[in-house]
Design an enzyme around this catalytic site. Sequence first.
Site, PDB file in Angstrom:
ATOM      1  N   GLY A  78       0.847  -1.198   0.000  1.00 60.55           N
ATOM      2  CA  GLY A  78       0.000   0.000   0.000  1.00 60.55           C
ATOM      3  C   GLY A  78       0.872   1.233   0.000  1.00 60.55           C
ATOM      4  O   GLY A  78       1.288   1.721  -1.056  1.00 60.55           O
ATOM      5  N   GLU A 116      -3.101  13.013  -8.890  1.00 58.86           N
ATOM      6  CA  GLU A 116      -4.153  12.368  -8.091  1.00 58.86           C
ATOM      7  C   GLU A 116      -4.296  13.046  -6.728  1.00 58.86           C
ATOM      8  O   GLU A 116      -5.393  13.207  -6.197  1.00 58.86           O
ATOM      9  CB  GLU A 116      -3.810  10.882  -7.910  1.00 58.86           C
ATOM     10  CG  GLU A 116      -4.911  10.092  -7.266  1.00 58.86           C
ATOM     11  CD  GLU A 116      -4.514   8.657  -6.934  1.00 58.86           C
ATOM     12  OE1 GLU A 116      -5.224   8.043  -6.150  1.00 58.86           O
ATOM     13  OE2 GLU A 116      -3.475   8.165  -7.443  1.00 58.86           O
ATOM     14  N   ALA A 153      -4.669   7.495  -1.958  1.00 57.57           N
ATOM     15  CA  ALA A 153      -3.672   8.277  -2.724  1.00 57.57           C
ATOM     16  C   ALA A 153      -2.464   8.663  -1.867  1.00 57.57           C
ATOM     17  O   ALA A 153      -1.858   9.711  -2.070  1.00 57.57           O
ATOM     18  CB  ALA A 153      -4.311   9.528  -3.337  1.00 57.57           C
TER      19      ALA A 153
HETATM   20  C1  LIG Z   1     -11.841   3.830  -0.936  1.00 58.75           C
HETATM   21  C2  LIG Z   1     -10.456   3.563  -1.463  1.00 58.75           C
HETATM   22  C3  LIG Z   1     -10.222   3.646  -2.828  1.00 58.75           C
HETATM   23  C4  LIG Z   1      -8.962   3.346  -3.342  1.00 58.75           C
HETATM   24  N1  LIG Z   1      -8.764   3.372  -4.691  1.00 58.75           N
HETATM   25  C5  LIG Z   1      -7.570   2.925  -5.201  1.00 58.75           C
HETATM   26  C6  LIG Z   1      -7.395   2.790  -6.624  1.00 58.75           C
HETATM   27  O1  LIG Z   1      -8.284   3.127  -7.420  1.00 58.75           O
HETATM   28  N2  LIG Z   1      -6.224   2.281  -7.072  1.00 58.75           N
HETATM   29  C7  LIG Z   1      -5.203   1.907  -6.238  1.00 58.75           C
HETATM   30  O2  LIG Z   1      -4.173   1.445  -6.720  1.00 58.75           O
HETATM   31  N3  LIG Z   1      -5.346   2.037  -4.873  1.00 58.75           N
HETATM   32  C8  LIG Z   1      -6.510   2.522  -4.345  1.00 58.75           C
HETATM   33  N4  LIG Z   1      -6.664   2.641  -2.976  1.00 58.75           N
HETATM   34  C9  LIG Z   1      -5.571   2.234  -2.087  1.00 58.75           C
HETATM   35  C10 LIG Z   1      -4.917   3.360  -1.300  1.00 58.75           C
HETATM   36  O3  LIG Z   1      -4.087   4.133  -2.119  1.00 58.75           O
HETATM   37  C11 LIG Z   1      -4.171   2.708  -0.111  1.00 58.75           C
HETATM   38  O4  LIG Z   1      -5.165   2.239   0.781  1.00 58.75           O
HETATM   39  C12 LIG Z   1      -3.242   3.666   0.606  1.00 58.75           C
HETATM   40  O5  LIG Z   1      -2.151   4.003  -0.207  1.00 58.75           O
HETATM   41  C13 LIG Z   1      -2.709   3.089   1.932  1.00 58.75           C
HETATM   42  O6  LIG Z   1      -2.202   1.787   1.769  1.00 58.75           O
HETATM   43  P1  LIG Z   1      -2.698   0.620   2.770  1.00 58.75           P
HETATM   44  O7  LIG Z   1      -4.168   0.664   2.813  1.00 58.75           O
HETATM   45  O8  LIG Z   1      -2.058  -0.659   2.355  1.00 58.75           O
HETATM   46  O9  LIG Z   1      -2.166   1.050   4.193  1.00 58.75           O
HETATM   47  P2  LIG Z   1      -0.716   0.709   4.817  1.00 58.75           P
HETATM   48  O10 LIG Z   1       0.354   1.103   3.864  1.00 58.75           O
HETATM   49  O11 LIG Z   1      -0.702  -0.684   5.321  1.00 58.75           O
HETATM   50  O12 LIG Z   1      -0.675   1.698   6.064  1.00 58.75           O
HETATM   51  C14 LIG Z   1      -1.223   1.382   7.346  1.00 58.75           C
HETATM   52  C15 LIG Z   1      -0.871   2.533   8.300  1.00 58.75           C
HETATM   53  O13 LIG Z   1       0.554   2.608   8.465  1.00 58.75           O
HETATM   54  C16 LIG Z   1       1.020   3.906   8.181  1.00 58.75           C
HETATM   55  N5  LIG Z   1       2.357   3.828   7.580  1.00 58.75           N
HETATM   56  C17 LIG Z   1       2.774   3.068   6.536  1.00 58.75           C
HETATM   57  N6  LIG Z   1       4.050   3.311   6.266  1.00 58.75           N
HETATM   58  C18 LIG Z   1       4.475   4.264   7.141  1.00 58.75           C
HETATM   59  C19 LIG Z   1       5.702   4.949   7.376  1.00 58.75           C
HETATM   60  N7  LIG Z   1       6.789   4.709   6.630  1.00 58.75           N
HETATM   61  N8  LIG Z   1       5.753   5.843   8.371  1.00 58.75           N
HETATM   62  C20 LIG Z   1       4.665   6.122   9.142  1.00 58.75           C
HETATM   63  N9  LIG Z   1       3.468   5.512   8.965  1.00 58.75           N
HETATM   64  C21 LIG Z   1       3.379   4.592   7.982  1.00 58.75           C
HETATM   65  C22 LIG Z   1      -0.009   4.473   7.185  1.00 58.75           C
HETATM   66  O14 LIG Z   1       0.038   5.893   7.151  1.00 58.75           O
HETATM   67  C23 LIG Z   1      -1.294   3.909   7.752  1.00 58.75           C
HETATM   68  O15 LIG Z   1      -1.755   4.723   8.796  1.00 58.75           O
HETATM   69  C24 LIG Z   1      -7.905   2.973  -2.451  1.00 58.75           C
HETATM   70  C25 LIG Z   1      -8.153   2.919  -1.074  1.00 58.75           C
HETATM   71  C26 LIG Z   1      -9.406   3.204  -0.572  1.00 58.75           C
HETATM   72  C27 LIG Z   1      -9.637   3.105   0.911  1.00 58.75           C
END
Ligand SMILES: Cc1cc2nc3c(=O)[nH]c(=O)nc-3n(C[C@H](O)[C@H](O)[C@H](O)COP(=O)(O)OP(=O)(O)OC[C@H]3O[C@@H](n4cnc5c(N)ncnc54)[C@H](O)[C@@H]3O)c2cc1C
Length: 376
Positions: A131, A238, A361
Amino acid sequence: MDFKFTDEQKMLRETVRKFSEKEIAPLVEEMDKEEKFIEDLWEKAKPMGFLGMGIQPEYGGMLTDYLSFGLMGEELGRVDAGVATVYGAHGLLCANNIARNATEDQKKRYLPALAAGETRGCMGLTEPGAGSDAVSLKTTARKEGSEYILNGTKTFISNAPIADIALIYAQGPEGLCTFIVEKNFPGYSVGKKLSKMGLRSSPTGEIIMEDCRVPEENLVGGVEGQGLKQMFGGLDVERFMWSCLAIGIAQAAFEAALKYTKEREQFGQPIFNFQMIQDKLATMLVELEAARLLTYKGMTCWDEGNYQEARMLAAQSKLYACEMAVRVTGEAVHIHGGYGYMKEYPVERYMRDAKVFPIGAGTSEVQKLIIAHYLR
Ligand SMILES: Cc1cc2nc3c(=O)[nH]c(=O)nc-3n(C[C@H](O)[C@H](O)[C@H](O)COP(=O)(O)OP(=O)(O)OC[C@H]3O[C@@H](n4cnc5c(N)ncnc54)[C@H](O)[C@@H]3O)c2cc1C
């Protein structure tokens, strides 16, 4: 920097506002309750040109500048950020990425139908295990003759359940690549539709690729290893767009809260008269305007080709505007008291919708990391 809108931008804003209030507003409750996108809204957007806002006019689109695109997002977001996400995942995440990065042949093959809304797009970057750390994605693309064979799973993909074309990021033989994948390519399937707390009119789902065969002509840009550059260029735009949608929701929440404070009476007078309520309204308004200025400034830099400054501002506006929307919608619920917690007022939906904006995003934490990176 001058933030006066051009006559064309003012006209577009007015047109989108009228469309949103006339066509989308009456369906908002049903879409939220039943968690579905009403197809009629796709058909109605076609003649308006909204679906081609990210595509240059020579391919049938209406792309003039990104600020105009953002103003459209803001106005749609003010009425239904889920519908704005349906149009945005298609027009920005998929179509605009092709418009910026594809070969001439790819643009001619895909853009006219995307601009007309005859085909629908989505973009698949996120994976179950990748993510925030998007570049660690595990989807692979190996070359076999004149085809690439893709294997992997994408999740949280906006429009996945309704898209004809997916822009897919995968690790190719020479580095990260982007592919245009059609839904009828062998080995491509759409997984389960995901149920969400907000943005419920925007269908979200998984994409599964099992030995999915993609012709080599569909490698975006025609050269392997360009995916990282294409991904980061797309993410900057984006982020601005995501900020605009968040501003739209916050605007709606502010308007609802202000109206309510003048109608609701306690202690024999409208609650607007209480200074602690005025404090809330003043803070909400200032934060909203500050988010707007930051976002418009960034988009103006992008439109002027000042990409270095725009990239820093994209992260700043994404961080501030999206967090602002959570605060403003929360205050709007609070100002409505118990009624704010009930479904009969729209503010509870605004609050649910707003919560995704500091996550999608690139989360707020990721935006802070980007800002710190530029400060090095
Ligand atoms: C409704 C919705 C629509 C979406 N649409 C798309 C789409 O069309 N296409 C697409 O490709 N993606 C899409 N996404 C995905 C979205 O971009 C990801 O959910 C987002 O980038 C976060 O990734 P993750 O959910 O895996 O969270 P994670 O990366 O697992 O993060 C979990 C927590 O850890 C924190 N964290 C992670 N790394 C660090 C760090 N280095 N330092 C401090 N904190 C950290 C994060 O901030 C978060 O609070 C969508 C998501 C949602 C919810």
